[in-house]
Enzyme design. Structure first.
Site, mmCIF file in Angstrom:
data_model
loop_
_atom_site.group_PDB
_atom_site.id
_atom_site.type_symbol
_atom_site.label_atom_id
_atom_site.label_comp_id
_atom_site.label_asym_id
_atom_site.label_seq_id
_atom_site.Cartn_x
_atom_site.Cartn_y
_atom_site.Cartn_z
ATOM 1 N N HIS A 11 6.535 27.748 92.836
ATOM 2 C CA HIS A 11 6.919 29.155 92.902
ATOM 3 C C HIS A 11 6.724 29.859 91.569
ATOM 4 C CE1 HIS A 11 8.473 28.729 96.948
ATOM 5 N NE2 HIS A 11 9.128 27.645 96.553
ATOM 6 N N LYS A 28 27.270 23.261 64.947
ATOM 7 C CA LYS A 28 27.918 22.346 65.881
ATOM 8 C C LYS A 28 28.937 23.059 66.756
ATOM 9 C CE LYS A 28 28.755 18.340 67.659
ATOM 10 N NZ LYS A 28 27.739 17.760 68.558
ATOM 11 N N ARG A 56 28.754 20.700 61.079
ATOM 12 C CA ARG A 56 28.998 21.971 61.757
ATOM 13 C C ARG A 56 27.805 22.918 61.636
ATOM 14 N NH1 ARG A 56 34.837 22.697 62.265
ATOM 15 N NH2 ARG A 56 34.607 24.948 62.217
ATOM 16 N N TRP A 102 27.227 29.500 57.701
ATOM 17 C CA TRP A 102 26.158 29.677 58.674
ATOM 18 C C TRP A 102 25.980 31.181 58.834
ATOM 19 C CZ3 TRP A 102 25.746 31.387 63.954
ATOM 20 C CH2 TRP A 102 24.590 30.956 64.617
#
Length: 607
Positions: A502, A602, A27, A74
């Protein structure tokens, strides 16, 4: 992102908690910690970085106790330091948290004004203090949690440990998943079934707003209004063996190689080979009445949606809108009556996508979801559930989930085309035949792995890489660039090949490799002309095509990657393989962390 596991066990739990965290490494995380209650006190161990650092801490300072919680963090609020790592604790409670408490500053100021002091920069610590304050004032753990939960704004999954109740854990969820696992004289909490796989297969998924009191004898679940509720216990079918790398160096490599099998498994659920028809779960609404499709997703799933837009419009002749989930709600889109909102997510828990789903529901749309976790929040809120059958995907960079999403979306587009009267039996038979060829074609693409590995050194020194494609190869160009960025940390961009002149052509020089995705077919010559514009300006081209394409345009390229010749319908599934393998081998050569790249998670369960 972030992982939670909690155990009320018959034996000491610290080792099993760490094993659970190992199953949650996929994760993404940057610190980890464990807390237990033992001998009338809460003890915890935390460490920055990988779990190996926490294991070292626990080896030097063992952690006894039969009840505990653990977490991989995290970073959101506060840097990834030991002091910011979970669990957060007071004298009375310890807790772990996934998600974000949006009103934490106001709550923190309120607590400081009452004399509470904080040890971290996190939003999570305010929850520990709010619960602890009430317990210190004489409230029971249940009453304290019931009073605190309504004050929290944002998204959260919580697991809370109490000093005075060593035989109890309390969990809660709002916008972030949490499951209860039932064992033999043991009970568990986890972020997902995979975290609990070796511990139990008997799982109950908490619904939005639920909270739960667990003891070794079972669980009492309450809804957001504190009413006792029952949640069904299911057999998860998730095995701890599913997170074994086998003989592969990385999970990502293993999952790339699983694609022929998992795409075959997925298509088996949608193709009726006996009568050459495409089959879907029967929705509770009339597909033929759908007037517009709105596709919403994030990251790699968004690029799967880009491919699907071509299919829905070409086959079913239904107009399609496509939006990033993170932007969707904020432009307040007008969604016309009779529309279908289609959401794509590997986890089924992505916060932006889930919020967009609820917006679309409020706008009167029918809801279809393509997910890899059929018990996820999105799956449970859908009118039409279209599961992929990829199995657990551990590598943070999505691979097999992407190709399985494409397989499902192709089947759905064909089914919608038939419902709308734009696909006769003969054409449907052809589509079924081509889709059935996809697993073998993907396997054929994997046969070129060594050749891709051999040419990866051309890309390793680059600071910038461009990917070009037309039609459904344009989303593949975007996906290839994303994969390279994710795991090798090389800046890369994908462009529609015709857009080169472009503006982006100004970037071309001999130091910028250009990856051209150009299978032979109606768009081949136009893509090759754009490729030749790159070569005329000194650009170094890598051509990914089939044998005919390489023979026609491979001269002057620094490398070519030859793919099997396939029908355009399945080309996106097949051409996903070389862009995945190229990113993988470049990352290996650069020595990066392939399975857990820096700063990534994750499942992104915060907005």
């Amino acid at each position: 992102m972030c992982g939670i596991i909690g155990i009320i066990g018959k034996d000491e739990v610290a080792g099993r908690l760490v094993d659970g965290l190992k199953r949650l490494e996929y994760r993404g995380y940057d610190s980890a910690g464990v807390a237990t209650v033992h001998a009338g006190a809460i003890e915890r161990r935390r460490a920055e970085g990988k779990l190996a650092n926490l294991v070292t801490v626990l080896r030097d300072q063992p952690l006894p106790g039969f009840t505990g919680i653990a977490h991989t963090r995290w970073a959101t609020h506060g840097a990834p330091t030991t002091s910011n790592a979970h669990p957060h604790a007071t004298q009375e409670v310890a807790l772990v948290h996934n998600g974000i408490i949006e009103n934490f500053k106001a709550l923190r100021d309120e607590l400081i004004a009452r004399g509470r002091s904080f040890d971290s920069q996190t939003d999570t610590e305010v929850v520990a203090h709010l619960v602890s304050e009430l317990v210190e004032q004489g409230a029971s753990p249940r009453d304290a949690v019931a009073q605190v939960l309504p004050r929290l704004h944002g998204a959260f999954a919580l697991a809370i440990l109490f000093k005075s109740h060593p035989d109890m854990l309390i969990g809660a969820r709002l916008g972030s998943p949490l499951v209860v696992g039932y064992g033999d004289g043991e009970t568990f909490l986890g972020s997902d079934a995979l975290a609990l796989a070796p511990l139990t297969q008997r799982i109950a998924y908490l619904e939005e707003g639920d909270w739960v009191v667990i003891t070794k004898d079972g669980a009492e679940i309450f809804d957001k209004d504190n009413n006792p509720v029952e949640r069904p216990v299911t057999i998860s079918g998730v095995s701890g063996a599913m997170i074994d790398k086998g003989n592969h160096r990385h999970f990502m490599q293993k999952e790339i190689y699983e694609q022929p099998v998992v795409v075959a498994q997925t298509l088996k659920a949608y193709l009726q080979r006996m009568d050459d028809r495409v089959s879907l779960p029967i929705p509770d609404f009339d597909l033929s009445a759908i007037r517009r499709v709105t596709i919403v997703a994030c990251g790699t799933s968004f690029y799967a949606g880009m491919v699907a837009r071509y299919w829905f419009e070409q086959f079913a002749r239904v107009p399609v809108d496509l939006d990033f989930a993170s932007e969707f709600r904020y432009r307040e889109p007008v969604m016309e009556e009779g529309g279908l909102a289609l959401f794509i997510s590997q986890s089924g828990e992505t916060a932006d996508t889930l919020a967009a789903l609820r917006y679309a529901r409020a706008q009167g749309q029918k809801i279809a979801v393509v997910v890899n976790v059929p018990t996820s929040s999105m799956a449970r809120e859908a009118d039409l559930l279209l599961p992929t059958h990829a199995g657990p995907e551990i590598g943070v960079a999505s691979t097999k989930a992407f190709t399985c999403q494409l397989a499902v979306l192709a089947a759905f587009a064909a089914n919608l085309a038939r419902a709308k009267g734009h696909l006769d039996a003969k054409d449907e038979k052809e589509i079924v035949r081509h889709l059935a060829e996809a697993p073998a074609a993907i396997n054929g693409a994997l046969a070129y792995d060594e050749a891709i590995e051999a040419m990866a050194h051309h890309i390793v020194p680059a600071r910038d890489v461009l990917y070009l494609g037309r039609g459904t190869d344009y989303p593949l160009a975007l996906e290839g660039a994303l994969k390279l960025k994710e795991i090798s940390y090389i800046h890369a961009e994908g462009y529609a090949a015709g857009e080169m002149k472009h503006g982006p052509i100004a970037l071309i020089d001999e130091l910028v490799p250009v990856i051209c995705i150009a299978p032979s077919g109606p768009l081949f010559e136009k893509t090759v002309s754009n490729m030749q514009e790159v070569q005329a300006r000194g650009g170094k081209v890598v051509l990914i095509s089939d044998y005919d394409g390489v023979q026609a345009a491979g001269e002057g390229c620094i490398a070519t990657i030859t793919m099997p010749k396939v029908h355009p319908l399945i080309a996106p599934m097949v051409y996903a393989v070389p862009v995945q393998l190229l990113a993988y081998h470049v990352a290996v050569l650069k020595g990066t962390d392939v399975d857990q790249p820096r700063n990534l998670a994750k499942s992104v369960t915060v907005e």
